[in-house]
Scaffold this active site. Structure first.
Site, PDB file in Angstrom:
ATOM      1  N   LYS A 203      -1.574  -7.432 -11.897  1.00 39.13           N
ATOM      2  CA  LYS A 203      -1.296  -8.755 -12.467  1.00 39.13           C
ATOM      3  C   LYS A 203      -2.140  -9.835 -11.803  1.00 39.13           C
ATOM      4  CE  LYS A 203       3.197  -8.083 -14.514  1.00 39.13           C
ATOM      5  NZ  LYS A 203       4.629  -8.330 -14.457  1.00 39.13           N
ATOM      6  N   ARG A 241       6.754  -0.378 -11.193  1.00 35.19           N
ATOM      7  CA  ARG A 241       6.082  -0.246 -12.493  1.00 35.19           C
ATOM      8  C   ARG A 241       4.572  -0.292 -12.249  1.00 35.19           C
ATOM      9  NH1 ARG A 241       4.408  -3.647 -16.537  1.00 35.19           N
ATOM     10  NH2 ARG A 241       4.725  -2.911 -18.648  1.00 35.19           N
TER      11      ARG A 241
END
Ligand code: 7PJ
Length: 264
Positions: A203, A241
């Site tokens: 991210k 994740r």
């Protein structure tokens, strides 16, 4: 949790059959690399992303899910649309991963009518506008209060607490300082000892913390974050994740051996 991205930008562009095959081979590779859950997402929720129609999302998701019916690994569906949840559960999915924490009309009822696992994630605003100057007075308290509220909403809908996972929603309506504050206080975000799900892999925050690395250069930073998350949780349940199950499992195996813990 291995991410299986079903948005068109993740494939070579050779039609539906090719896309299904690509997705299945990526999913199988993540499974073989040690993922314990596969998370299928057919709508991009990156900052600024426009929503896709219900039909489009179903068209991307269901042909892949159908082929995974006999796979012996839990399949999670990354969607906030109740109709997608319903169709995916009917096709054997065992978990709903909802960035909207079952706030859509009808979502709680669909979850309550099944026995699936549920990830309740915090998000401020919507993907379209969530990164436009996100503001909190007390990011930790506000995210925690939100999660408590959604746990209570699930209880009121008749959903057993053992089915729930909680997620602070890194990057969903949060700037770097918000993300870092949440991450540093990860353990304070748990409610009733429910497991946490942490999604920071590749991210923007990882890019920001590494001097502006591009997405395909963010794996080392993501692995460091996975290890720190596991360390912070200090033995409490956590799901990471990840876009790269093999690398993440290796990082966690080395951490847990050298930190003097059982293999996770
Ligand atoms: C998350 C997610 C996350 C959960 C995405 C991306 C954006 N679901 N879906 N938590 N992120 N539960 O992977 O970059 O952080 S999509």
């Amino acid at each position: 949790m291995g991410i299986v991205n079903l948005t068109p930008d993740s494939f070579s562009g050779d039609g539906l059959k090719g896309r299904v095959a690509d997705a299945l081979s990526h999913a199988r590779a993540e499974w073989e690399a040690g993922a314990d859950i596969l998370d299928l997402g057919a709508e991009s929720t990156r900052p600024g992303a426009a929503p896709v129609s219900l039909q489009e999302e179903l068209d991307r998701l269901l042909p892949v899910l159908e082929k995974m019916r006999d796979w012996e690994i839990p399949i999670s569906i990354d969607s906030y649309k109740p109709e997608v949840m319903r169709a995916a559960l009917a096709m054997g999915a065992s978990m709903i991963n909802d960035i909207n924490a079952l706030r859509a009309h009808g979502a709680l009822e669909i979850a309550a009518a099944s026995d699936c696992g549920i990830c309740l994630m915090h998000m401020r605003n919507e993907p379209r506008n969530m990164q436009q100057n996100p503001c909190y007075e007390d990011v930790l308290g506000e995210v925690r209060d939100f999660l408590i509220g959604r746990v209570l909403a699930c209880r009121d809908a008749g959903i057993a607490p053992e089915r729930l996972l909680l997620d602070p929603g890194f990057g969903f309506g949060k700037n770097l300082l918000h993300n870092v504050t949440l991450f540093r206080n990860l353990q304070k975000l748990t409610v009733n000892d429910l497991p946490l799900l942490v999604g920071v892999c590749k991210k923007r925050m990882i890019g920001e913390l590494t001097g502006g690395r591009e997405i395909d250069e963010r794996l080392p930073g993501s692995l460091a974050a996975a290890v720190v998350a596991a360390e912070k949780m200090d033995g409490q349940a956590i799901i990471i994740r990840s876009h790269d199950a093999r690398a993440t499992k290796d990082a966690l195996a080395v951490w847990s051996a050298l930190a003097g813990r059982e293999k996770s």
